[in-house]
Design a protein around this motif. Structure first.
Motif, PDB file in Angstrom:
ATOM      1  N   ILE A  36       8.882  -3.145   9.781  1.00  0.00           N
ATOM      2  CA  ILE A  36       7.724  -2.931   8.906  1.00  0.00           C
ATOM      3  C   ILE A  36       7.678  -1.479   8.443  1.00  0.00           C
ATOM      4  O   ILE A  36       7.499  -1.187   7.246  1.00  0.00           O
ATOM      5  N   ASN A  37       7.833  -0.557   9.360  1.00  0.00           N
ATOM      6  CA  ASN A  37       7.751   0.872   9.024  1.00  0.00           C
ATOM      7  C   ASN A  37       8.881   1.313   8.102  1.00  0.00           C
ATOM      8  O   ASN A  37       8.678   2.131   7.195  1.00  0.00           O
ATOM      9  N   THR A  38      10.064   0.781   8.310  1.00  0.00           N
ATOM     10  CA  THR A  38      11.213   1.149   7.478  1.00  0.00           C
ATOM     11  C   THR A  38      10.991   0.718   6.029  1.00  0.00           C
ATOM     12  O   THR A  38      11.256   1.486   5.089  1.00  0.00           O
ATOM     13  N   ALA A  39      10.519  -0.511   5.834  1.00  0.00           N
ATOM     14  CA  ALA A  39      10.255  -0.996   4.479  1.00  0.00           C
ATOM     15  C   ALA A  39       9.111  -0.227   3.834  1.00  0.00           C
ATOM     16  O   ALA A  39       9.131   0.063   2.629  1.00  0.00           O
ATOM     17  N   ARG A  40       8.106   0.133   4.647  1.00  0.00           N
ATOM     18  CA  ARG A  40       6.969   0.884   4.108  1.00  0.00           C
ATOM     19  C   ARG A  40       7.404   2.255   3.582  1.00  0.00           C
ATOM     20  O   ARG A  40       6.898   2.730   2.557  1.00  0.00           O
ATOM     21  N   ALA A  41       8.335   2.881   4.261  1.00  0.00           N
ATOM     22  CA  ALA A  41       8.813   4.196   3.835  1.00  0.00           C
ATOM     23  C   ALA A  41       9.424   4.137   2.438  1.00  0.00           C
ATOM     24  O   ALA A  41       9.286   5.080   1.648  1.00  0.00           O
ATOM     25  N   VAL A  42      10.081   3.041   2.112  1.00  0.00           N
ATOM     26  CA  VAL A  42      10.670   2.873   0.783  1.00  0.00           C
ATOM     27  C   VAL A  42       9.574   2.793  -0.270  1.00  0.00           C
ATOM     28  O   VAL A  42       9.663   3.424  -1.338  1.00  0.00           O
ATOM     29  N   VAL A  43       8.527   2.036   0.017  1.00  0.00           N
ATOM     30  CA  VAL A  43       7.415   1.923  -0.934  1.00  0.00           C
ATOM     31  C   VAL A  43       6.765   3.285  -1.155  1.00  0.00           C
ATOM     32  O   VAL A  43       6.470   3.687  -2.293  1.00  0.00           O
ATOM     33  N   ASP A  44       6.526   4.023  -0.081  1.00  0.00           N
ATOM     34  CA  ASP A  44       5.918   5.351  -0.206  1.00  0.00           C
ATOM     35  C   ASP A  44       6.787   6.267  -1.072  1.00  0.00           C
ATOM     36  O   ASP A  44       6.270   7.064  -1.868  1.00  0.00           O
TER      37      ASP A  44
END
Length: 510
Positions: A36-44
């Motif tokens: 979850i955190n890895t994918a969120r970093a891409v969005v940010d």
């Protein structure tokens, strides 16, 4: 406390049922949190760079060409939820809502959605503390996913809309307060879309319905075996050689089930003993029940895939830092199987009603009194039980018309083909309940007929089933308020207890 850990494994239909019906708690494993955190970093990163990406820095549907500024991102996501919460009708049952919630959590943990961990954990907190959003049944086109139902789910996370808590319907903010939950203060880029752009409403209905349908297919075999004994049926048509030469597994399994259930019965006959052959409703049970079982097995396989699927849009691929807008939200892979499930269940009810007709009709019942009463004329016996069954199977024929062959364009024709999969699921669930009622009525009639035979030397499996019913529903000697008997039998076959008792004696029913 029983828990489901979401880590690297695929969740099963039984896992979802345990959360939905038996209030198993849900916990995220470390690897799920990392994804979850890895994918969120891409969005940010996309937002920080102002990269144009659908649903992250643009509007939705027909507004996909409207670029949204960084400052408007939170408003975009909140507005998405409140504007899309357009469901109508009665609320989904709480077990379906719980299934929707855990299915959405499972999808979001795959690492392709770009949602914050905080937001996923808030949804889990609602689930574990049994705050259940009020989600209307109607309003989904099944593409782009179940937008309206899932929006109602998210409203409660934000302290908006309504929820059920401890059986009481109330404003979400009150439910959250009573449960000791802080509402999510805001949604940020991609999150609203990640939460509502998916097939979890139709899949939730499908999961619970296929679970019940597979159990009901076993109950249908038990009902058919009881009726076969009540009508002094001919067992020769169940010979394994007959079914082996055709080769369909559902047919082979049904014949095996029936033989195991009636094993040792003194009420069953052979061809030539009393007559040469039975009518199709008895003789073709393996072929009819078996075809429905084969359908249900196919449907189960498709639903199991969808349980573990990522169905929102756009999808984030962290390894290449890409966002791809595609169509995994489209419900067609569920819509067709859910329609198929309705048809398969309707046929189990159709043949059950025909067996019930043979039980009550003195021209067809091989010596039983008309309408299964000793005092015909003064008493009507089971006459109107068959009427009720006939009414329900007729209703099923209307409900079995496929929803998936329809499509109405939406979002100014940007979304020009939709699945209607949630309608297909709701119809299949209603057909399942109707089929259970019909099979309950057949079981009542078969037990009554067996008692009227007086010398009721039943098979190993059917004797267990007969005794299970007779613990709570007694022989009808004279006319009674019959709906109570029907409802009680419906209740008795609505869980696995009778199946479990029978399987202890005859082995697993297939």
């Amino acid at each position: 406390m029983s828990k489901i850990l979401i880590e690297n494994q695929k969740l099963s239909i039984e896992d979802i049922v345990n959360v939905a019906r038996f209030n198993f708690k849900v916990k995220l494993g470390d690897s799920a949190k990392e994804r979850i955190n890895t994918a969120r970093a891409v969005v940010d990163k996309f937002v920080a760079e102002g990269k144009v990406s659908y649903g992250i820095t643009t509007g939705f549907g027909k507004f996909s060409d409207v670029v949204i500024s960084k400052e408007e991102t939170n408003d975009l996501q909140r507005n998405l939820i409140i504007s899309h919460a357009c469901g109508v009708g009665e609320p989904f049952a709480e077990e379906i809502v719980r299934a929707m919630m855990v299915l959405r959590v499972n999808s979001l943990t795959k690492g392709n959605s770009g949602i914050r961990l905080l937001t996923v954990e808030k949804l889990i907190e609602l689930l574990n503390k049994e705050v259940h959003p009020v989600i209307p049944e109607k309003g989904s086109l099944g593409a782009s996913g179940d937008l309206a139902p899932l929006s109602h789910m998210v409203l409660t996370m934000l302290g908006l809309g309504e929820a059920f808590y401890k059986g009481e319907r109330m404003d979400s903010v009150k439910a959250l307060e009573l449960a000791g939950i802080e509402p999510l203060p805001y949604l940020t880029s991609k999150e609203g879309l990640a939460l509502i752009n998916g097939t979890q409403a139709m899949t939730a209905v499908g999961v619970l319905t296929i679970y019940d349908a597979l159990n009901l297919s076993k109950i249908a075999d038990i009902a058919g075996a009881l009726t076969m004994e009540a009508l002094t049926g001919i067992k020769c048509a169940l010979d394994p050689r007959v079914h082996k030469v055709r080769g369909h597994s559902g047919q082979i399994d049904t014949a095996k089930n029936l033989l195991n259930l009636i094993d040792g019965s003194k009420m069953i006959t052979k061809q030539g003993d009393l007559r040469v052959q039975d009518a199709y409703a008895l003789r073709c049970m393996p072929q009819i029940h078996g075809a429905s079982k084969d359908a249900l097995r196919f449907i189960k396989e498709k639903i199991e895939i969808e349980v573990n699927a990522v169905t929102d849009n756009p999808l984030i691929f962290p390894e290449t830092e890409e966002s791809i807008s595609a169509g995994n939200f489209h419900g067609q892979p569920m819509a067709l199987p859910l329609d198929y499930m309705g048809i398969a269940l309707a046929e189990l009810a159709n043949v059950s009603e025909r067996r019930l007709e043979r039980l009550v009709n003195p021209a067809l019942s091989n010596g039983l009194p008309a309408f299964l009463t000793k005092f015909g004329g003064v008493h009507s016996g089971f006459m109107i039980v068959q009427y009720s069954a006939a009414s329900v199977v007729s209703e099923n024929k209307v409900l079995a018309h496929p929803a998936s062959v329809d499509s109405i364009p939406s979002s100014a024709n940007q979304e020009d083909h939709v699945s209607m999969g949630t309608i297909a699921g709701r119809k299949a669930r209603e057909i399942m309940k109707n089929a259970r009622h019909v099979i309950a009525m057949e079981i009542l009639g078969a037990c009554q007929a067996i008692d009227l035979r007086e010398e009721n030397f039943l098979g190993r499996g059917t004797e267990i089933a007969y005794n299970f019913i007779r613990e709570d529903v007694k022989f009808v000697n004279e006319d009674v308020v019959m709906y109570k008997y029907i409802n009680k039998c419906y209740e008795l076959i609505s869980n696995k207890e009778m199946i479990d008792r029978v399987e202890e004696v005859v082995g697993e029913l297939l």
